[in-house]
Design a protein around this motif. Structure first.
Motif, PDB file in Angstrom:
ATOM      1  N   PRO A 145      31.453  36.323  41.917  1.00 56.45           N
ATOM      2  CA  PRO A 145      31.840  37.732  41.839  1.00 56.45           C
ATOM      3  C   PRO A 145      33.306  37.870  41.420  1.00 56.45           C
ATOM      4  CG  PRO A 145      30.640  37.280  43.873  1.00 56.45           C
ATOM      5  CD  PRO A 145      30.934  35.959  43.244  1.00 56.45           C
ATOM      6  N   ASN A 146      33.563  38.765  40.467  1.00 58.50           N
ATOM      7  CA  ASN A 146      34.938  39.058  40.022  1.00 58.50           C
ATOM      8  C   ASN A 146      35.678  37.800  39.567  1.00 58.50           C
ATOM      9  OD1 ASN A 146      34.402  41.728  40.898  1.00 58.50           O
ATOM     10  ND2 ASN A 146      35.142  41.223  42.943  1.00 58.50           N
ATOM     11  N   GLN A 147      34.993  36.921  38.850  1.00 55.37           N
ATOM     12  CA  GLN A 147      35.572  35.621  38.511  1.00 55.37           C
ATOM     13  C   GLN A 147      36.829  35.743  37.643  1.00 55.37           C
ATOM     14  OE1 GLN A 147      32.003  34.048  36.594  1.00 55.37           O
ATOM     15  NE2 GLN A 147      32.988  34.182  34.590  1.00 55.37           N
ATOM     16  N   VAL A 148      36.828  36.656  36.677  1.00 58.75           N
ATOM     17  CA  VAL A 148      38.000  36.809  35.814  1.00 58.75           C
ATOM     18  C   VAL A 148      39.175  37.360  36.609  1.00 58.75           C
ATOM     19  CG1 VAL A 148      38.962  38.035  33.823  1.00 58.75           C
ATOM     20  CG2 VAL A 148      36.673  37.044  33.695  1.00 58.75           C
ATOM     21  N   LEU A 149      38.898  38.347  37.451  1.00 59.69           N
ATOM     22  CA  LEU A 149      39.958  38.942  38.264  1.00 59.69           C
ATOM     23  C   LEU A 149      40.608  37.900  39.172  1.00 59.69           C
ATOM     24  CD1 LEU A 149      41.457  41.506  39.051  1.00 59.69           C
ATOM     25  CD2 LEU A 149      39.704  41.925  40.785  1.00 59.69           C
ATOM     26  N   LYS A 150      39.801  37.006  39.717  1.00 60.12           N
ATOM     27  CA  LYS A 150      40.343  35.951  40.574  1.00 60.12           C
ATOM     28  C   LYS A 150      41.293  35.053  39.780  1.00 60.12           C
ATOM     29  CE  LYS A 150      36.483  35.846  43.836  1.00 60.12           C
ATOM     30  NZ  LYS A 150      35.328  35.091  44.379  1.00 60.12           N
ATOM     31  N   GLY A 198      47.968  42.267  28.753  1.00 62.30           N
ATOM     32  CA  GLY A 198      47.104  42.900  27.778  1.00 62.30           C
ATOM     33  C   GLY A 198      45.797  42.153  27.593  1.00 62.30           C
ATOM     34  N   ILE A 199      44.768  42.873  27.166  1.00 55.82           N
ATOM     35  CA  ILE A 199      43.507  42.247  26.752  1.00 55.82           C
ATOM     36  C   ILE A 199      42.954  43.016  25.569  1.00 55.82           C
ATOM     37  CG2 ILE A 199      42.919  41.478  29.099  1.00 55.82           C
ATOM     38  CD1 ILE A 199      40.689  43.637  29.052  1.00 55.82           C
ATOM     39  N   GLN A 235      38.130  46.124  36.524  1.00 55.45           N
ATOM     40  CA  GLN A 235      38.718  45.330  37.610  1.00 55.45           C
ATOM     41  C   GLN A 235      40.221  45.127  37.405  1.00 55.45           C
ATOM     42  OE1 GLN A 235      36.378  41.744  37.620  1.00 55.45           O
ATOM     43  NE2 GLN A 235      34.485  42.850  38.062  1.00 55.45           N
ATOM     44  N   ILE A 236      40.620  44.839  36.144  1.00 56.97           N
ATOM     45  CA  ILE A 236      42.047  44.613  35.869  1.00 56.97           C
ATOM     46  C   ILE A 236      42.829  45.921  36.028  1.00 56.97           C
ATOM     47  CG2 ILE A 236      43.744  43.854  34.167  1.00 56.97           C
ATOM     48  CD1 ILE A 236      41.663  42.051  32.968  1.00 56.97           C
ATOM     49  N   GLY A 277      51.462  47.472  40.510  1.00 59.59           N
ATOM     50  CA  GLY A 277      52.506  48.071  39.686  1.00 59.59           C
ATOM     51  C   GLY A 277      52.712  47.366  38.354  1.00 59.59           C
ATOM     52  N   ILE A 278      51.625  46.799  37.786  1.00 64.10           N
ATOM     53  CA  ILE A 278      51.688  46.078  36.518  1.00 64.10           C
ATOM     54  C   ILE A 278      51.233  47.005  35.390  1.00 64.10           C
ATOM     55  CG2 ILE A 278      50.831  44.084  35.232  1.00 64.10           C
ATOM     56  CD1 ILE A 278      50.153  42.856  38.012  1.00 64.10           C
TER      57      ILE A 278
END
Length: 355
Positions: free
Chosen positions: A158-163, A178-179, A194-195, A203-204
């Motif tokens: 779950p949420n692998q990229v966010l991790k 950025g993406i 998620q990002i 605050g990013i």
């Protein structure tokens, strides 16, 4: 001399009959390539590995799956076939319908969102084990990570990229990320949301741009159109950020030179899925597809022995990799000292861009 030649020919013919017999060929295949596709008539289980395109993550997962079967106690009892639809979704759907009708496989091993979604929508009479699916919930494949309640299970995180992004943030403290993403991709759009939440919390500044792989009428874009849109998206995002994350994508992998050129042009540090580490990202962080393939094989063996797929949870993928490419860092003039916290946690460090 003639008698000797005749005897030799008879011996050669006899040996050919022995070693070219189907049974002996099967035995040799099991010894030399025990987990590779065979057509042995005495194989107890038949598995079809299904993918919609060629992709590095699928290749790694498939190799891991074969190794997992080879290491199991049903080694030599399984026949594994691999089917690649080569990006043709109509052909993929037709193949899956044919699989359902003939019901000649004991299990399907699906790689990627497209093949898994199609298979799970159409087939209910054959167990399905999936992996390399970025967001199975957002894709509509499952609704509960602990049990699908159906013939489907798999290995995912779950949420692998966010991790992964969170780990990089904790090590590098970037302020603008950025993406570029593929519109209409369930996994890419799930990561986008998620990002957004993660950046708001910390605050990013988050800069993103996306494009579709299809036209308004549903027709696929040409390769030239895709490359044009990708380059435009990169040139939109990169000047505004101090770090770029690259999601897993067959389209991105095929055209990664555009990313590499843009990173160099805009002098932007990059990180992303580990499949790009040899192609030019500085830090590869994400799931280990080979290890996930091995875990999928463990699930396949349990199912073939009688465990219902619904009894196997899908949030069990825990193996992450952190990889560093020093030439990629040098390409954007990133001070190696800044990489030290990441390098101290890295599983491997690459000196060169090799692909």
């Amino acid at each position: 001399m003639k008698n000797n030649a005749s005897i030799l020919n008879k011996k050669q013919s006899f040996l050919q009959q022995i070693f070219m017999s189907p049974m002996v060929l099967c035995i040799l295949m099991m010894i030399l390539l025990p987990a590779v596709t065979t057509e042995c008539s005495d194989a107890k289980y038949k598995i079809l590995a299904l993918q919609h395109q060629v992709f590095g993550s699928y290749t790694a997962a498939y190799k891991g799956f074969l190794k997992g079967l080879d290491d199991s106690d049903i080694r030599g009892m399984v026949s594994v076939e691999n089917y690649n639809a080569e990006k043709n979704m109509a052909i993929l759907e037709g193949k899956i319908k044919d699989i359902k009708e003939k019901n000649s496989f004991d299990l399907l091993f699906t790689m990627g969102t497209q093949s898994t979604k199609k298979a799970s929508d159409i087939i209910q009479n054959i167990p399905i084990v999936f992996t390399v699916v970025g967001s199975p919930v957002n894709s509509g494949i499952i609704s509960n990570w602990k049990s699908s309640g159906s013939n489907v299970t798999g290995i995912a995180t779950p949420n692998q990229v966010l991790k992964g992004i969170t780990q990089i943030y904790e090590l590098s403290k970037f302020t603008k990320i950025g993406i570029t993403y593929l519109k209409g991709s369930p996994s890419h759009e799930a990561v986008l949301s998620q990002i957004k939440a993660m950046c708001k919390k910390n605050g990013i500044k988050f800069i993103y741009d996306g494009f579709s792989l299809t036209k308004g009428n549903g027709d696929s874009l040409s390769n030239d159109e895709i490359r044009f849109n990708l380059k435009k998206s990169l040139d939109t995002v990169l000047p505004q950020v101090d770090a770029m994350y690259v999601q897993a994508s067959g389209t991105y992998e095929k055209n990664f030179y555009l990313f590499r050129n843009a990173f160099k042009k805009h002098q932007t540090p990059s990180f992303g899925d580990p499949i790009y580490i040899k192609k030019g990202i500085i830090v590869g962080i994400g799931v280990n597809d080979y290890a996930f393939g091995q875990q999928a094989a463990e699930y396949a063996v349990k199912i073939l022995k009688g465990t219902p797929p619904s009894a196997l949870p899908m949030d069990t993928g825990t193996k992450f990799s952190i990889l560093v490419n020093l030439e990629a860092a040098q390409m954007v003039q990133l001070d190696p000292l800044l990489l030290m916290p990441i390098m101290n946690s890295a599983d491997a460090i690459y000196q060169k861009i090799t692909e």
